[in-house]
Design an enzyme around this catalytic site. Structure first.
Site, PDB file in Angstrom:
ATOM      1  N   GLU A 169     -86.531  50.029 -62.375  1.00  0.00           N
ATOM      2  CA  GLU A 169     -86.810  49.742 -63.791  1.00  0.00           C
ATOM      3  C   GLU A 169     -86.016  48.512 -64.211  1.00  0.00           C
ATOM      4  O   GLU A 169     -85.088  48.093 -63.527  1.00  0.00           O
ATOM      5  CB  GLU A 169     -86.426  50.922 -64.688  1.00  0.00           C
ATOM      6  N   ASN A 171     -83.780  47.323 -67.305  1.00  0.00           N
ATOM      7  CA  ASN A 171     -83.106  47.747 -68.543  1.00  0.00           C
ATOM      8  C   ASN A 171     -82.868  46.541 -69.441  1.00  0.00           C
ATOM      9  O   ASN A 171     -82.186  45.606 -69.045  1.00  0.00           O
ATOM     10  CB  ASN A 171     -81.766  48.396 -68.193  1.00  0.00           C
ATOM     11  N   SER A 176     -75.443  49.505 -68.846  1.00  0.00           N
ATOM     12  CA  SER A 176     -74.066  49.956 -68.670  1.00  0.00           C
ATOM     13  C   SER A 176     -73.368  49.245 -67.520  1.00  0.00           C
ATOM     14  O   SER A 176     -73.998  48.714 -66.619  1.00  0.00           O
ATOM     15  CB  SER A 176     -74.059  51.450 -68.335  1.00  0.00           C
ATOM     16  N   LYS A 334     -90.887  51.725 -70.035  1.00  0.00           N
ATOM     17  CA  LYS A 334     -91.540  51.968 -68.757  1.00  0.00           C
ATOM     18  C   LYS A 334     -93.050  51.743 -68.853  1.00  0.00           C
ATOM     19  O   LYS A 334     -93.690  51.351 -67.886  1.00  0.00           O
ATOM     20  CB  LYS A 334     -91.204  53.377 -68.301  1.00  0.00           C
ATOM     21  N   LYS A 388     -92.427  59.615 -65.317  1.00  0.00           N
ATOM     22  CA  LYS A 388     -91.355  59.094 -66.171  1.00  0.00           C
ATOM     23  C   LYS A 388     -91.782  59.035 -67.630  1.00  0.00           C
ATOM     24  O   LYS A 388     -92.751  58.377 -67.961  1.00  0.00           O
ATOM     25  CB  LYS A 388     -90.998  57.671 -65.726  1.00  0.00           C
ATOM     26  N   GLU A 392     -84.681  56.376 -72.036  1.00  0.00           N
ATOM     27  CA  GLU A 392     -83.603  55.680 -71.344  1.00  0.00           C
ATOM     28  C   GLU A 392     -82.411  56.622 -71.251  1.00  0.00           C
ATOM     29  O   GLU A 392     -82.388  57.676 -71.881  1.00  0.00           O
ATOM     30  CB  GLU A 392     -83.204  54.430 -72.134  1.00  0.00           C
ATOM     31  N   ARG A 475     -75.044  51.813 -57.538  1.00  0.00           N
ATOM     32  CA  ARG A 475     -74.809  53.217 -57.882  1.00  0.00           C
ATOM     33  C   ARG A 475     -75.237  54.070 -56.707  1.00  0.00           C
ATOM     34  O   ARG A 475     -76.321  53.881 -56.160  1.00  0.00           O
ATOM     35  CB  ARG A 475     -75.594  53.596 -59.140  1.00  0.00           C
TER      36      ARG A 475
HETATM   37  N1  LIG Z   1     -73.213  55.169 -73.618  1.00  0.00           N
HETATM   38  C1  LIG Z   1     -73.871  54.087 -73.054  1.00  0.00           C
HETATM   39  C2  LIG Z   1     -74.787  54.485 -71.910  1.00  0.00           C
HETATM   40  C3  LIG Z   1     -75.915  53.544 -71.943  1.00  0.00           C
HETATM   41  C4  LIG Z   1     -76.960  53.868 -70.925  1.00  0.00           C
HETATM   42  O1  LIG Z   1     -77.262  55.030 -70.639  1.00  0.00           O
HETATM   43  N2  LIG Z   1     -77.519  52.787 -70.368  1.00  0.00           N
HETATM   44  C5  LIG Z   1     -78.567  52.918 -69.376  1.00  0.00           C
HETATM   45  C6  LIG Z   1     -79.688  51.929 -69.645  1.00  0.00           C
HETATM   46  S1  LIG Z   1     -80.434  52.277 -71.181  1.00  0.00           S
HETATM   47  C7  LIG Z   1     -77.920  52.590 -68.068  1.00  0.00           C
HETATM   48  O2  LIG Z   1     -77.496  51.472 -67.845  1.00  0.00           O
HETATM   49  N3  LIG Z   1     -77.865  53.607 -67.203  1.00  0.00           N
HETATM   50  C8  LIG Z   1     -77.358  53.380 -65.885  1.00  0.00           C
HETATM   51  C9  LIG Z   1     -75.915  53.666 -65.847  1.00  0.00           C
HETATM   52  C10 LIG Z   1     -75.679  55.100 -65.367  1.00  0.00           C
HETATM   53  O3  LIG Z   1     -76.028  55.335 -64.203  1.00  0.00           O
HETATM   54  O4  LIG Z   1     -75.201  55.880 -66.152  1.00  0.00           O
HETATM   55  C11 LIG Z   1     -72.932  52.968 -72.615  1.00  0.00           C
HETATM   56  O5  LIG Z   1     -72.668  52.116 -73.434  1.00  0.00           O
HETATM   57  O6  LIG Z   1     -72.534  52.927 -71.450  1.00  0.00           O
HETATM   58 MG   LIG Z   2     -82.786  52.731 -67.687  1.00  0.00          MG
END
Ligand SMILES: N[C@H](CCC(=O)N[C@@H](CS)C(=O)NCCC(=O)O)C(=O)O
Ligand SMILES: [Mg+2]
Length: 499
Positions: A169, A171, A176, A334, A388, A392, A475
Site C-alpha cells: 500500500e 501511505n 509512522s 486502498k 481490505k 488505515e 517491519r
Molecule cells: N499513532 C500514529 C500511528 C499512525 C499509523 O498507524 N500510521 C500507519 C499509516 S496510516 C502506519 O504507518 N502504520 C505502519 C506502522 C506500524 O506498523 O504500526 C503515529 O503517529 O505513529
Molecule cells: Mg497503511
C-alpha cells in the site's frame, strides 16, 4: 557471570545448535546458528543502546505513558539483526519513491476522478463518506492548494513465487516511524561494527537511513514557503499516543536544526481553539499555523464526535499547508490504489512511459468486488487473497477462511457492502529466521518482512522544491501472524542488510 536480564526463556535457548554456520554464502540466513553467548551479549548491548538513544515507546502497562513524556517508557520492539534484502530490489524501491510522489500529486488534482472512484464506497463507508464531503466542499469553494507537502511511505513485500517486488500500500497520511526507523538502522550498524567479524557481516551493508532528517527538512521548507516568520507547525495527535517519541524526534530535529517551532494538538482542541481570519489564515490559541502535519485523523476512531470533523473542515478551509490535504488523503485510500491498477489509468496521470512501466511492475493483483470471476476464484482459493476495507492503522484486513465467509455473505445479501472493500493478491514473502526483541525478551522465530520506503514531496505552484526518497523502515513479523503493524503489536522495527 550470567547476565541476569537475559535468563531464559529467551531466544529459544533449548536445543540451540552451535555449529559454525557459513555466512559468506547467504548472510544472516543462519542466524539461529549463532553462538548463544554472542546472542546474549548483543542482546544486552542492543537493549542498552536503544535506551540510551531514545529508541523507545510508551509501555502499554503504564497508565500515563501515552500522555506524559519520560514516563513508562520501554524500548521499541526491534529485530536483533537486520533482515537480508537483495540490493537490486532495494534500488528498485528507492527509484519508485519520487515517481509515486509525483503520481500522488497528479491524482490529487483530479477531483472528479477521486469523487467518481469513491462514489460507491461513499454509500457504505461512513468515514470515507465524511472525507469526501469535505473534499467536495473544497471543490465547490474552488479551493486551491498551491503549496503541497506529502510525507509518504510506500510499503512493499518481495514475493517468493514471482520474485517481484510488490506494493502492499501507499501511505499518504501519518506514515509512522520516520524517527525510530533511523535509530534501528544505527543500532544494527553499531552491532555489526562491534560484532560483525564474529558473524562474517559488514556494517556497511546496512544502508544509511535519514528519514527523520529529510522529513524535518521538508516540513521546514514548507514553513519557509508559507512565509510567515511568526507562524508555527501544528501536529495533530491522538490524546493517548505511545508512539510519541517517534513524533518528538521529528520535532526535535525541526527545532534544533531548522529553528522551526511545533505545537501538538488534538482535533478536539483545534475545534475549541481554532479560528479562521478573514483572509483564511488559521489561528490556534492566537498562534498562526503554517503547516498542519497529521499523525491522527486517518481512522474513524479519531472522530468520536462532530467536533473532530468540524476541526478537520476548518483546517482544510484554511490557507495553511496540510500534510496531507484532503485530496492527498483520499489519493492514499486502498480504493484509489485499486483504481490506479486498472488498464490505462496510470497513463492519465504520468507522462513518462518508463515511469509508468516501473509503477505498473510493482502492482500486485488488485480488484473491486464487482468482478464475479475473481470473486469465484477467491471463494475457491481464499488463501491467495486479502480483503481490505478502507481503513488505515493496521489490524483491519481479512484473510483465509474469513475471506470466503465474507464474500459468500456479500453474495447472498447482495448488499452494496461490496464497495467497502477491495480484493488484493496475497503476497508470500520469504520466511527467514530472526530474533524479535520485545520487553527485553528475545524471541527466536521465523518471520516475514515488509519494506517501507519514505518519500518527501513539496511543491509551490509549478516549482517542485522537494521530490525524493527519504529513508526506509523495515517491519518484521512472525510468519504465523497475518496482520502486520508495529503499533498494532504484531511486528518489530527492523533494518536491511543488502546482499
Ligand atoms: N499513532 C500514529 C500511528 C499512525 C499509523 O498507524 N500510521 C500507519 C499509516 S496510516 C502506519 O504507518 N502504520 C505502519 C506502522 C506500524 O506498523 O504500526 C503515529 O503517529 O505513529
Ligand atoms: Mg497503511
Amino acid at each position: 557471570s550470567s547476565t541476569l536480564a537475559l535468563q531464559p526463556p529467551w531466544c529459544g535457548a533449548v536445543g540451540m545448535e552451535t555449529q559454525e554456520t557459513e555466512f559468506s554464502l547467504a548472510p544472516l540466513s543462519g542466524v539461529h546458528g549463532i553462538d548463544q553467548e554472542l546472542i546474549e551479549t548483543m542482546l544486552y548491548d542492543a537493549l542498552v543502546w536503544s535506551s540510551l538513544h531514545g529508541l523507545v515507546v510508551g509501555d502499554r502497562n503504564s497508565q500515563r505513558s501515552g500522555r506524559t513524556p519520560g514516563v513508562g517508557m520501554v524500548h521499541a520492539p526491534f529485530a536483533l539483526l537486520p533482515m537480508s534484502f537483495p540490493e537490486s530490489y532495494w534500488r528498485q524501491a528507492c527509484e519508485l519513491a519520487p515517481i509515486f510522489n509525483e503520481l500522488v500529486d497528479r491524482v490529487s488534482l483530479d477531483g472528479k476522478f477521486l469523487q467518481d472512484s469513491l462514489s460507491r464506497t461513499k454509500k457504505v463507508d461512513a468515514f470515507t463518506s465524511k472525507l469526501l464531503d469535505i473534499h467536495s466542499k473544497m471543490l465547490q469553494m474552488g479551493k486551491k492548494e498551491e503549496i503541497r507537502l506529502g510525507l509518504h511511505r510506500s510499503d512493499y513485500m518481495l514475493d517468493e513465487q514471482t520474485k517481484l517486488l510488490l506494493q502492499i500500500e501507499l501511505n499518504t497520511i501519518s506514515s509512522s516511524f520516520p524517527g525510530l526507523s533511523i535509530l534501528v538502522t544505527e543500532l544494527h550498524r553499531s552491532l555489526l561494527h562491534h560484532y560483525g567479524e564474529n558473524l562474517g557481516l559488514d556494517s556497511k551493508n546496512v544502508p544509511h537511513n535519514s528519514a527523520v532528517n529529510q522529513f524535518a527538512e521538508a516540513l521546514a521548507k514548507a514553513w519557509t514557503e508559507y512565509n510567515s516568520p511568526r507562524s508555527v507547525v501544528m501536529i495533530i495527535v491522538q490524546t493517548e499516543e505511545r508512539n510519541m517519541y517517534d513524533q518528538h524526534w521529528l520535532f526535535h530535529v525541526l527545532k534544533e536544526k531548522h529553528n522551526v517551532k511545533a505545537i501538538r494538538k488534538t482535533l478536539a482542541e483545534v475545534d475549541a481553539l481554532g479560528e479562521l481570519t478573514p483572509d483564511g489564515r488559521l489561528l490556534v490559541g492566537g498562534q498562526e499555523i503554517s503547516v498542519i502535519y497529521f499523525r491522527a485523523g486517518y481512522t474513524p476512531n479519531d472522530y468520536p464526535s462532530d467536533s473532530e470533523w468540524r476541526a478537520r473542515l476548518l483546517i482544510e478551509q484554511s490557507m495553511a499547508i496540510k500534510c496531507p490535504s484532503i485530496s492527498y488523503h483520499l489519493t492514499g485510500t486502498k480504493k484509489i490504489q485499486q483504481e490506479l491498477a486498472k488498464p490505462s489509468v496510470l497513463e492519465r496521470f504520468l507522462d513518462n512511459k518508463e515511469d509508468i512501466a516501473k509503477v505498473r511492475k510493482c502492482f500486485a493483483g488488485l480488484w473491486s468486488l464487482d468482478d464475479p470471476e475473481i470473486i469465484q476464484k477467491a471463494i475457491e482459493n481464499p488463501k491467495l487473497f486479502v480483503m481490505k476495507p478502507q481503513r488505515e492503522g493496521g489490524g483491519n484486513n481479512i484473510y483465509d477462511e474469513d475471506v470466503r465467509q465474507n464474500l459468500l455473505r456479500i453474495q447472498e445479501e447482495g448488499t452494496e457492502d461490496a464497495a467497502a472493500y477491495i480484493l488484493m493478491q496475497r503476497i508470500f514473502p520469504k520466511v527467514s529466521p530472526t530474533f524479535l526483541i520485545r520487553d527485553g525478551i528475545c524471541h527466536k522465530d521465523r518471520a516475514i518482512s515488509e519494506l517501507g520506503v519514505y518519500g518527501a514531496y513539496l511543491r509551490n505552484k509549478e516549482k517542485v522544491i522537494v521530490n525524493e526518497q527519504s529513508g526506509y523502515l523495515m517491519r518484521t513479523k512472525v510468519s504465523s501472524s497475518n496482520e502486520g503493524g508495529v503499533a498494532a503489536g504484531f511486528a518489530v522495527l527492523d533494518s536491511i542488510y543488502l546482499t
